[in-house]
Design an enzyme around this catalytic site. Structure first.
Site, PDB file in Angstrom:
ATOM      1  N   PHE A  93       0.850  -1.191   0.000  1.00  0.00           N
ATOM      2  CA  PHE A  93       0.000   0.000   0.000  1.00  0.00           C
ATOM      3  C   PHE A  93       0.889   1.245   0.000  1.00  0.00           C
ATOM      4  CE2 PHE A  93      -2.601   3.174   2.435  1.00  0.00           C
ATOM      5  CZ  PHE A  93      -3.576   3.349   1.476  1.00  0.00           C
ATOM      6  N   GLY A  94       0.606   2.172  -0.909  1.00  0.00           N
ATOM      7  CA  GLY A  94       1.452   3.367  -1.034  1.00  0.00           C
ATOM      8  C   GLY A  94       2.409   3.263  -2.200  1.00  0.00           C
ATOM      9  N   ASN A  95       2.556   2.032  -2.731  1.00  0.00           N
ATOM     10  CA  ASN A  95       3.406   1.807  -3.908  1.00  0.00           C
ATOM     11  C   ASN A  95       2.463   1.577  -5.093  1.00  0.00           C
ATOM     12  OD1 ASN A  95       4.882   0.526  -5.974  1.00  0.00           O
ATOM     13  ND2 ASN A  95       6.337  -0.351  -4.535  1.00  0.00           N
ATOM     14  N   VAL A  96       2.337   2.589  -5.935  1.00  0.00           N
ATOM     15  CA  VAL A  96       1.321   2.571  -7.001  1.00  0.00           C
ATOM     16  C   VAL A  96       1.501   1.391  -7.956  1.00  0.00           C
ATOM     17  CG1 VAL A  96       0.349   3.889  -8.928  1.00  0.00           C
ATOM     18  CG2 VAL A  96       1.020   5.069  -6.827  1.00  0.00           C
TER      19      VAL A  96
ATOM     20  N   SER B 195       3.022  -1.522  -7.453  1.00  0.00           N
ATOM     21  CA  SER B 195       2.729  -2.790  -6.783  1.00  0.00           C
ATOM     22  C   SER B 195       1.218  -3.017  -6.726  1.00  0.00           C
ATOM     23  CB  SER B 195       3.319  -2.777  -5.364  1.00  0.00           C
ATOM     24  OG  SER B 195       2.803  -3.838  -4.596  1.00  0.00           O
TER      25      SER B 195
ATOM     26  N   HIS C 114       4.745  -8.133   4.937  1.00  0.00           N
ATOM     27  CA  HIS C 114       5.532  -9.062   4.115  1.00  0.00           C
ATOM     28  C   HIS C 114       7.026  -8.764   4.174  1.00  0.00           C
ATOM     29  CE1 HIS C 114       4.917  -5.678   1.371  1.00  0.00           C
ATOM     30  NE2 HIS C 114       5.861  -6.152   0.576  1.00  0.00           N
ATOM     31  N   ARG C 115       7.391  -7.538   4.544  1.00  0.00           N
ATOM     32  CA  ARG C 115       8.809  -7.188   4.623  1.00  0.00           C
ATOM     33  C   ARG C 115       9.321  -7.247   6.065  1.00  0.00           C
ATOM     34  NH1 ARG C 115      11.580  -3.942   0.122  1.00  0.00           N
ATOM     35  NH2 ARG C 115      12.999  -5.579   0.819  1.00  0.00           N
TER      36      ARG C 115
ATOM     37  N   GLU D  23      13.534   1.834   6.721  1.00  0.00           N
ATOM     38  CA  GLU D  23      13.461   1.212   5.392  1.00  0.00           C
ATOM     39  C   GLU D  23      14.827   1.130   4.714  1.00  0.00           C
ATOM     40  OE1 GLU D  23      10.283   0.303   3.612  1.00  0.00           O
ATOM     41  OE2 GLU D  23       9.475   0.290   5.628  1.00  0.00           O
TER      42      GLU D  23
ATOM     43  N   HIS E  86       9.418   5.838  -0.876  1.00  0.00           N
ATOM     44  CA  HIS E  86      10.797   5.936  -0.383  1.00  0.00           C
ATOM     45  C   HIS E  86      11.462   7.139  -1.038  1.00  0.00           C
ATOM     46  CE1 HIS E  86      10.716   1.319   0.231  1.00  0.00           C
ATOM     47  NE2 HIS E  86      10.616   1.902   1.405  1.00  0.00           N
TER      48      HIS E  86
ATOM     49  N   ASN F 275       6.269  -4.628  -9.942  1.00  0.00           N
ATOM     50  CA  ASN F 275       6.017  -4.809  -8.516  1.00  0.00           C
ATOM     51  C   ASN F 275       6.470  -3.592  -7.719  1.00  0.00           C
ATOM     52  OD1 ASN F 275       4.586  -6.751  -7.229  1.00  0.00           O
ATOM     53  ND2 ASN F 275       6.268  -8.196  -6.963  1.00  0.00           N
TER      54      ASN F 275
ATOM     55  N   CYS G 236      16.305   0.156  -6.546  1.00  0.00           N
ATOM     56  CA  CYS G 236      15.748  -0.718  -5.501  1.00  0.00           C
ATOM     57  C   CYS G 236      16.508  -2.033  -5.416  1.00  0.00           C
ATOM     58  CB  CYS G 236      14.280  -1.041  -5.794  1.00  0.00           C
ATOM     59  SG  CYS G 236      13.149   0.291  -5.446  1.00  0.00           S
TER      60      CYS G 236
END
Length: 445
Positions: A23-26, A28, A137-138, A174, A250, A363, A369
């Protein structure tokens, strides 16, 4: 003694899938439930890493995590054989199963924060794995990440490994995705820039309203303390909360630095001029090249879609700087036009090289990254586990390993297939032998 910046890229794991977990990563979120191709994803990553090695860069690889993560599923109450656990989780808690199957560790910019020996009090290279508490998940990655880093940088005379920060939102960390280092030469003491999205202990400080700020000022300060950094070579910058709410999850989605260059979007930071004055003052007499991309030329939307700033800026053996960009930047007219203009502006950046990393991009992760930067000298490089360094032999061997073990098609429904556990563990067990990592995974203990 020679000094340089090495890149350690994450090997894409066998369970690479599009579950839309971030969520927040368009990117993904918008590709959730698409069918992935783990084999192509791994090969795209290897090809990019090998290309950098062929350019004369020092390039290493970091092993992926063990997925599906049955240890976490057991910890949250699922029991029985491995196959039974997968089956129960798929029926009773499919979202939790997807979280335990993510191959997100491929984005090693989030693996850890690294401070080179030139900056630290004890003269060692310091590593702190990111706790990644904002995303389930992370958040299950840091212990294994620490094991892999310790097996890769496995010499206590040169490398200092810290435990990840406490697993609480006040210390949301992060890793290197919110950290960059400016320096005149890689061997000189540099200025380490820590970018945060909110202050956990100051409710009145600016913060995003729509999407979470994953990095706190408190986490960044803790890392600086752990690494023995001085105030003279540390700057904390607040990311603009408005751009976080536009999908800039990020800092490496809106800015990237290398040596004496900070390449950033006009809207990236708060209090920009004062902070840049502080950076220049701490940097010293030499000039920092602050390369601003105006909104009028590249919108935030185009920057996020193309990952213009999730590029790598590298210093080639010739001394020139090059940008390593995803092919998505070529496909976006505004971004492509800007990059063509950039190399004519008289900055240290003289060329742009494009790479296809679409499996990662879909993703939500571009070239930057996929890599963890480690500024080091040749003595420290000699102390690194040499079996993790990219060369012709490792490239050939890892490609053959991918061909042998990886599927070329994986849907979210396939994550419940018990065969996937066997395939993944067999692959990782063989990988630890190829890279001579020892027993870094729980299933090996």
């Amino acid at each position: 003694m020679k000094h340089f910046e090495a890149n350690f890229d994450g090997l894409v794991g066998p369970t690479h899938n599009y579950a839309g977990l971030s969520f927040g990563n368009v990117a993904s979120f918008s590709n959730a439930s698409a069918v992935s191709d783990p084999k192509s994803a791994a090969k795209q990553g290897l090809k990019k890493a090998k290309a950098l090695a062929d350019m004369g860069m020092v390039q290493g690889m970091l092993a992926p995590q063990e997925r599906p993560d049955l240890h976490t599923l057991r910890r949250i109450g699922f029991s029985g054989t491995d196959a039974e656990i997968l089956n129960k989780a798929a029926k009773e808690a499919p979202a939790l199963l997807r979280a335990c199957c993510s191959a997100s560790s491929m984005w090693t910019a989030n693996a850890a924060t690294v401070s080179p020996s030139a900056d630290t009090q004890d003269g060692k290279l310091h590593f702190t794995p990111a706790n990644l508490v904002d995303k389930l998940h992370r958040s299950i990655e840091p212990v294994t990440t620490g094991n892999i880093l310790a097996a890769t940088f496995n010499n206590s005379r040169h490398f200092s490994h810290h435990q990840h920060l406490p697993e609480h939102s006040s210390f949301g960390d992060e890793g290197a995705a919110n950290h960059t280092r400016l320096c005149e030469n890689y061997g000189n003491a540099g200025v380490e820039l820590f970018v945060y999205g909110q202050e956990a202990t100051n409710p009145n400080a600016p913060k995003p309203q729509k999407y979470p700020a994953r990095q706190t000022l408190e986490a960044s300060q803790a890392i600086a303390r752990l690494h023995g950094l001085s105030e003279e070579n540390t700057v904390y910058l607040s990311q603009n909360p408005d751009v976080i709410d536009q999908g800039v999850f990020h800092n490496d989605v809106i800015a990237v630095g290398n040596q004496n260059v900070l390449f950033y979007h006009q809207q990236a930071f708060l209090d920009t001029q004062n902070k840049f004055d502080e950076i220049q003052q701490k940097f010293g007499d030499s000039k920092v090249h602050f390369i601003e991309v105006p909104t009028a030329k590249v919108s935030i939307e185009d920057a996020v879609k193309s990952y213009l700033f999730n590029t790598q800026i590298i210093t080639l053996p010739s001394g020139e700087m090059a940008i390593i960009a995803p092919t998505n930047c070529q496909e976006n007219p505004a971004v492509f036009a800007y990059l063509n203009e950039l190399v004519t502006l008289g900055t240290p950046i003289k060329q742009v090289n494009y790479f296809d990393v679409k499996q990662s991009m879909q993703n939500g992760g571009g070239p930057a990254c996929l890599r963890l930067r480690v500024a080091m000298n040749d003595m420290e490089l000699a102390a690194v586990n040499q079996n993790t360094l990219m060369n012709d032999a490792l490239f050939t061997r890892l490609n053959a390993w991918v061909d042998k073990h990886y599927r070329d098609r994986l849907s979210v429904d396939d994550l419940a297939d018990p065969q996937l556990i066997i395939e993944s563990r067999t692959a990782l067990d063989e990988l630890t032998q190829i890279m001579k990592l020892g027993s870094v995974y729980q299933f090996q203990k």
